[in-house]
Scaffold this active site. Structure first.
Site, PDB file in Angstrom:
ATOM      1  N   GLY A  28      -3.904  25.345 -19.958  1.00  0.00           N
ATOM      2  CA  GLY A  28      -3.769  24.570 -18.721  1.00  0.00           C
ATOM      3  C   GLY A  28      -2.531  24.996 -17.952  1.00  0.00           C
ATOM      4  O   GLY A  28      -1.551  25.431 -18.543  1.00  0.00           O
ATOM      5  N   ASP A 154       3.172  18.761 -21.832  1.00  0.00           N
ATOM      6  CA  ASP A 154       3.158  17.787 -22.930  1.00  0.00           C
ATOM      7  C   ASP A 154       4.449  17.816 -23.762  1.00  0.00           C
ATOM      8  O   ASP A 154       4.730  16.857 -24.485  1.00  0.00           O
ATOM      9  CB  ASP A 154       1.974  18.043 -23.873  1.00  0.00           C
ATOM     10  N   ARG A 189       0.898  -8.797 -10.650  1.00  0.00           N
ATOM     11  CA  ARG A 189      -0.123  -8.209 -11.527  1.00  0.00           C
ATOM     12  C   ARG A 189       0.503  -7.451 -12.701  1.00  0.00           C
ATOM     13  O   ARG A 189       1.665  -7.076 -12.661  1.00  0.00           O
ATOM     14  CB  ARG A 189      -0.945  -7.174 -10.742  1.00  0.00           C
TER      15      ARG A 189
HETATM   16  O1  F6P Z   1      -1.980  20.208 -22.315  1.00  0.00           O
HETATM   17  C1  F6P Z   1      -1.820  19.850 -20.987  1.00  0.00           C
HETATM   18  C2  F6P Z   1      -2.841  18.843 -20.571  1.00  0.00           C
HETATM   19  O2  F6P Z   1      -2.613  18.519 -19.213  1.00  0.00           O
HETATM   20  C3  F6P Z   1      -2.899  17.584 -21.440  1.00  0.00           C
HETATM   21  O3  F6P Z   1      -1.864  16.684 -21.162  1.00  0.00           O
HETATM   22  C4  F6P Z   1      -4.286  17.093 -21.129  1.00  0.00           C
HETATM   23  O4  F6P Z   1      -4.806  16.318 -22.201  1.00  0.00           O
HETATM   24  C5  F6P Z   1      -5.059  18.356 -20.990  1.00  0.00           C
HETATM   25  O5  F6P Z   1      -4.146  19.377 -20.669  1.00  0.00           O
HETATM   26  C6  F6P Z   1      -6.132  18.306 -19.924  1.00  0.00           C
HETATM   27  O6  F6P Z   1      -6.827  19.512 -19.948  1.00  0.00           O
HETATM   28  P1  F6P Z   1      -7.893  19.923 -18.856  1.00  0.00           P
HETATM   29  O7  F6P Z   1      -7.160  20.577 -17.730  1.00  0.00           O
HETATM   30  O8  F6P Z   1      -8.773  20.861 -19.573  1.00  0.00           O
HETATM   31  O9  F6P Z   1      -8.594  18.670 -18.381  1.00  0.00           O
END
Ligand code: F6P
Length: 374
Positions: A28, A154, A189
């Site tokens: 990602g 992350d 809320r």
């Molecule tokens: O590892 C980075 C991240 O953004 C995570 O926080 C998330 O769970 C995942 O990638 C989402 O991945 P994708 O872009 O495949 O939806």
């Protein structure tokens, strides 16, 4: 005569000259990828090397003509831009490439190695998260001279205190929490904010503290919603008629499971999400307060990197070139404050850096009365 004078002169073994360095981004995207690419291109070129950018992660070594020469001119102005000029994918593991056959996957690693040599590359810099670094390690064991650069919002890669992208994600989430405060307060809320982070709670913890959240739920500490409701009710009794709950996408209730929107399939890992809605639904009857949720999702990965991430990414890129020129392959650059160091990739693969439950930031949160859900 001293022993120093009689000892044989040290033999200097120099690594073969590095003339052409490949660079790719995998997994990602994370803010700061372009800053690393820029640093690799500028530092590499300044040391007399040619830098070749491979497109869409290892696809650039599987498919023909998916590469281009990168000069300092090509990377001018990309420091402040999110995403990656090389493109990326998190479905392209060459050792188990997803294909439309009965088998489902195919091993293209030999083709990558062939292409690496056909492009006359002397080394490869791989910028990616845990999955991409594991692939890099596999190629290293097959003789490809590789240096890794850790990336992820992350912040869950072991052996490095920080990855670039994390600070930008936390800054964005903090801004979102600030905005949600005003509407939560106006409507009395409870607002639930679901943030990314996979199985680690770093983004939730840092953004929760920075945003002044009342409750922070992280994967490392399973939560009990009755405890969360008690905290919200206690605030109400003190006159605070709203609450902000930050929940990591990988958080789960005591004895429960994580929320998954899509199971792992065809080379893709499972996709987390939905815990914010679950918490909102189950919490509302416990507090009697109107409860809404938002999912920050991929917004956390977008936009310009913060100055912190730009500096970290630039230092990583420049150090990666140094490792290549020193012949220190099979290593990943890592941040061990205040220095950027090299750690063996084998110490990194297959492990996740989680928030230690006794981490001082958790103790600080508890000290301030923030509920961690336990
Ligand atoms: O590892 C980075 C991240 O953004 C995570 O926080 C998330 O769970 C995942 O990638 C989402 O991945 P994708 O872009 O495949 O939806």
């Amino acid at each position: 005569m001293s022993s120093r004078a009689t000892s044989a002169p040290a033999i200097k073994t120099s690594a073969p000259a590095i003339k052409r360095i490949g660079v790719l981004t995998g997994g990602g995207d994370a803010p700061g990828l372009n800053a690393v690419i820029r640093a690799v291109v500028k530092a590499g070129t300044n040391r007399g090397c040619e830098v070749i950018g491979l497109e869409d992660s290892f696809d650039g070594l599987i498919e023909r003509d998916r590469w281009r020469k990168l000069t300092p001119r090509d990377v001018t102005g990309i420091l402040r831009i999110g995403g990656t000029i090389l493109g990326t994918t998190n479905r392209g593991n060459p050792f188990a490439y997803p294909v439309e056959t009965s088998g489902g996957t195919r091993d293209y690693s030999a083709r990558c190695i062939e292409m690496f040599h056909a492009l006359t590359l002397d080394a490869l810099i791989v910028i990616g998260g845990d999955g991409t670094l594991a692939i890099a390690h596999q190629f290293h064991t097959r003789g490809i001279p590789i240096v890794g650069v850790p990336k992820t919002i992350d912040n869950d890669i072991v052996e490095t205190t920080n990855t670039f992208g994390f600070d930008t994600a936390v800054s964005f989430a903090t801004d979102a929490i600030d905005r949600l405060h005003t509407t939560a307060e106006a409507h009395h809320r409870v607002m639930i904010v679901e943030v990314m982070g996979r199985y680690a709670g770093w983004i939730a913890l840092y953004a929760g503290i920075a945003g002044g959240a009342d409750v922070i739920l992280i994967p490392e500490i399973p939560f009990d919603l009755t405890k969360v409701a008690e905290r919200i009710t206690a605030r109400e009794q003190l006159g605070a008629r709203f609450s902000i709950v930050v929940v990591a996408e990988g958080a789960k209730p005591v004895g429960g499971t994580t929320s998954v929107v899509r199971a792992a399939c065809g080379g893709s890992v499972e996709k987390l999400g939905g815990i914010g809605a679950r918490v909102a639904e189950d919490l509302e009857p416990l507090t009697g307060k109107e409860t809404r949720w938002v999912v920050l999702g991929h917004l956390q990965r977008g936009g310009a990197p913060t100055s912190y991430d730009r500096v970290l990414a630039t230092r990583f890129g420049a150090r990666a070139v140094e490792l290549v020129l020193d012949g220190q392959f099979g290593h990943m650059v890592a941040f061990h404050p205040p220095n950027i160091v090299a750690v063996p990739l084998e110490k990194v693969v297959g492990r996740t850096r989680n928030v230690p439950p006794d981490f001082d930031a958790i103790r600080a949160a508890r000290a301030l009365g923030i509920s961690i859900g336990d």
